[in-house]
Design a protein around this motif. Sequence first.
Motif, PDB file in Angstrom:
ATOM      1  N   MET A 153       0.839  -1.197   0.000  1.00 28.70           N
ATOM      2  CA  MET A 153       0.000   0.000   0.000  1.00 28.70           C
ATOM      3  C   MET A 153       0.876   1.249   0.000  1.00 28.70           C
ATOM      4  O   MET A 153       0.506   2.265  -0.585  1.00 28.70           O
ATOM      5  N   GLN A 154       2.039   1.176   0.590  1.00 26.56           N
ATOM      6  CA  GLN A 154       2.969   2.308   0.556  1.00 26.56           C
ATOM      7  C   GLN A 154       3.405   2.578  -0.886  1.00 26.56           C
ATOM      8  O   GLN A 154       3.472   3.731  -1.321  1.00 26.56           O
ATOM      9  N   GLU A 155       3.690   1.522  -1.643  1.00 26.05           N
ATOM     10  CA  GLU A 155       4.064   1.680  -3.052  1.00 26.05           C
ATOM     11  C   GLU A 155       2.881   2.198  -3.873  1.00 26.05           C
ATOM     12  O   GLU A 155       3.066   3.012  -4.785  1.00 26.05           O
ATOM     13  N   VAL A 156       1.680   1.754  -3.534  1.00 32.01           N
ATOM     14  CA  VAL A 156       0.488   2.247  -4.231  1.00 32.01           C
ATOM     15  C   VAL A 156       0.355   3.752  -4.017  1.00 32.01           C
ATOM     16  O   VAL A 156       0.149   4.513  -4.965  1.00 32.01           O
ATOM     17  N   ARG A 157       0.470   4.195  -2.786  1.00 36.95           N
ATOM     18  CA  ARG A 157       0.334   5.624  -2.473  1.00 36.95           C
ATOM     19  C   ARG A 157       1.390   6.473  -3.165  1.00 36.95           C
ATOM     20  O   ARG A 157       1.157   7.638  -3.481  1.00 36.95           O
ATOM     21  N   ALA A 158       2.557   5.906  -3.406  1.00 38.77           N
ATOM     22  CA  ALA A 158       3.654   6.653  -4.036  1.00 38.77           C
ATOM     23  C   ALA A 158       3.604   6.597  -5.565  1.00 38.77           C
ATOM     24  O   ALA A 158       4.415   7.249  -6.233  1.00 38.77           O
ATOM     25  N   HIS A 159       2.666   5.864  -6.138  1.00 38.86           N
ATOM     26  CA  HIS A 159       2.592   5.672  -7.587  1.00 38.86           C
ATOM     27  C   HIS A 159       2.314   6.996  -8.308  1.00 38.86           C
ATOM     28  O   HIS A 159       1.557   7.832  -7.824  1.00 38.86           O
ATOM     29  N   PRO A 160       2.909   7.198  -9.495  1.00 37.57           N
ATOM     30  CA  PRO A 160       2.690   8.428 -10.260  1.00 37.57           C
ATOM     31  C   PRO A 160       1.217   8.728 -10.588  1.00 37.57           C
ATOM     32  O   PRO A 160       0.884   9.879 -10.865  1.00 37.57           O
ATOM     33  N   ALA A 161       0.351   7.743 -10.542  1.00 40.22           N
ATOM     34  CA  ALA A 161      -1.066   8.004 -10.783  1.00 40.22           C
ATOM     35  C   ALA A 161      -1.632   8.981  -9.760  1.00 40.22           C
ATOM     36  O   ALA A 161      -2.626   9.652 -10.032  1.00 40.22           O
ATOM     37  N   PHE A 162      -0.983   9.095  -8.615  1.00 36.03           N
ATOM     38  CA  PHE A 162      -1.459   9.988  -7.559  1.00 36.03           C
ATOM     39  C   PHE A 162      -0.660  11.290  -7.473  1.00 36.03           C
ATOM     40  O   PHE A 162      -0.897  12.099  -6.590  1.00 36.03           O
ATOM     41  N   TRP A 163       0.283  11.477  -8.372  1.00 35.30           N
ATOM     42  CA  TRP A 163       1.059  12.708  -8.376  1.00 35.30           C
ATOM     43  C   TRP A 163       0.221  13.847  -8.941  1.00 35.30           C
ATOM     44  O   TRP A 163      -0.589  13.643  -9.859  1.00 35.30           O
ATOM     45  N   ASP A 164       0.441  15.045  -8.444  1.00 39.92           N
ATOM     46  CA  ASP A 164      -0.225  16.201  -9.035  1.00 39.92           C
ATOM     47  C   ASP A 164       0.540  16.622 -10.291  1.00 39.92           C
ATOM     48  O   ASP A 164       1.629  16.113 -10.588  1.00 39.92           O
TER      49      ASP A 164
END
Length: 184
Positions: A89-100
């Motif tokens: 889940m830490q890797e999911v949160r850091a994924h570029p899909a969530f970058w602004d």
Amino acid sequence: TLDQYGTFGWQAPEILNQGRMTKAMDVFAVGCVFYYVLTKGKHPFGDVHSREHNILRGRADLRGVDHLPLHKVLIQSMIQADPNSRPSMQEVRAHPAFWDGERRMMFISQVSEQLGKERGSPSIVWESLTRESPALVGPDGWIAQLDDFVAVDCGSYRKYDKNSATDLLRLTRNVCNHYREYTP
């Protein structure tokens, strides 16, 4: 209906196969929920009648997010049949899909800068981008996807190859660095 280890149709394959509970099963469920939200109610493994069968066979249909390639890649990784292949889940949160947008532009600029330094001795990334350019930019090249004012102006200062993914990165970096000079 609730089951001992989750909701019918949303359980990871290892749970359906009577495996043990792990954090990876939650990643699987969240991946399914992401798809559900992004597609306004579709499940990546189909309708309620075939869902568990498709989960057990790894038959996901992610065409509903083809227009969101970063999200599609993330969801694909989250719903892998092998729980050890799923991200944390830490890797999911850091994924570029969530970058602004600002963080994405900074990343693209940094990659382009690095690739520019490697022109004399291309890296694996450079070689991969060059080799995969036709698939990445499409048959009409990336210029067909640009706003007209950028497309017209992009050749004013430097020549770009519309079929080159590395040139698209360079243009993106240059537009980012010189956007004040552009007049729409």
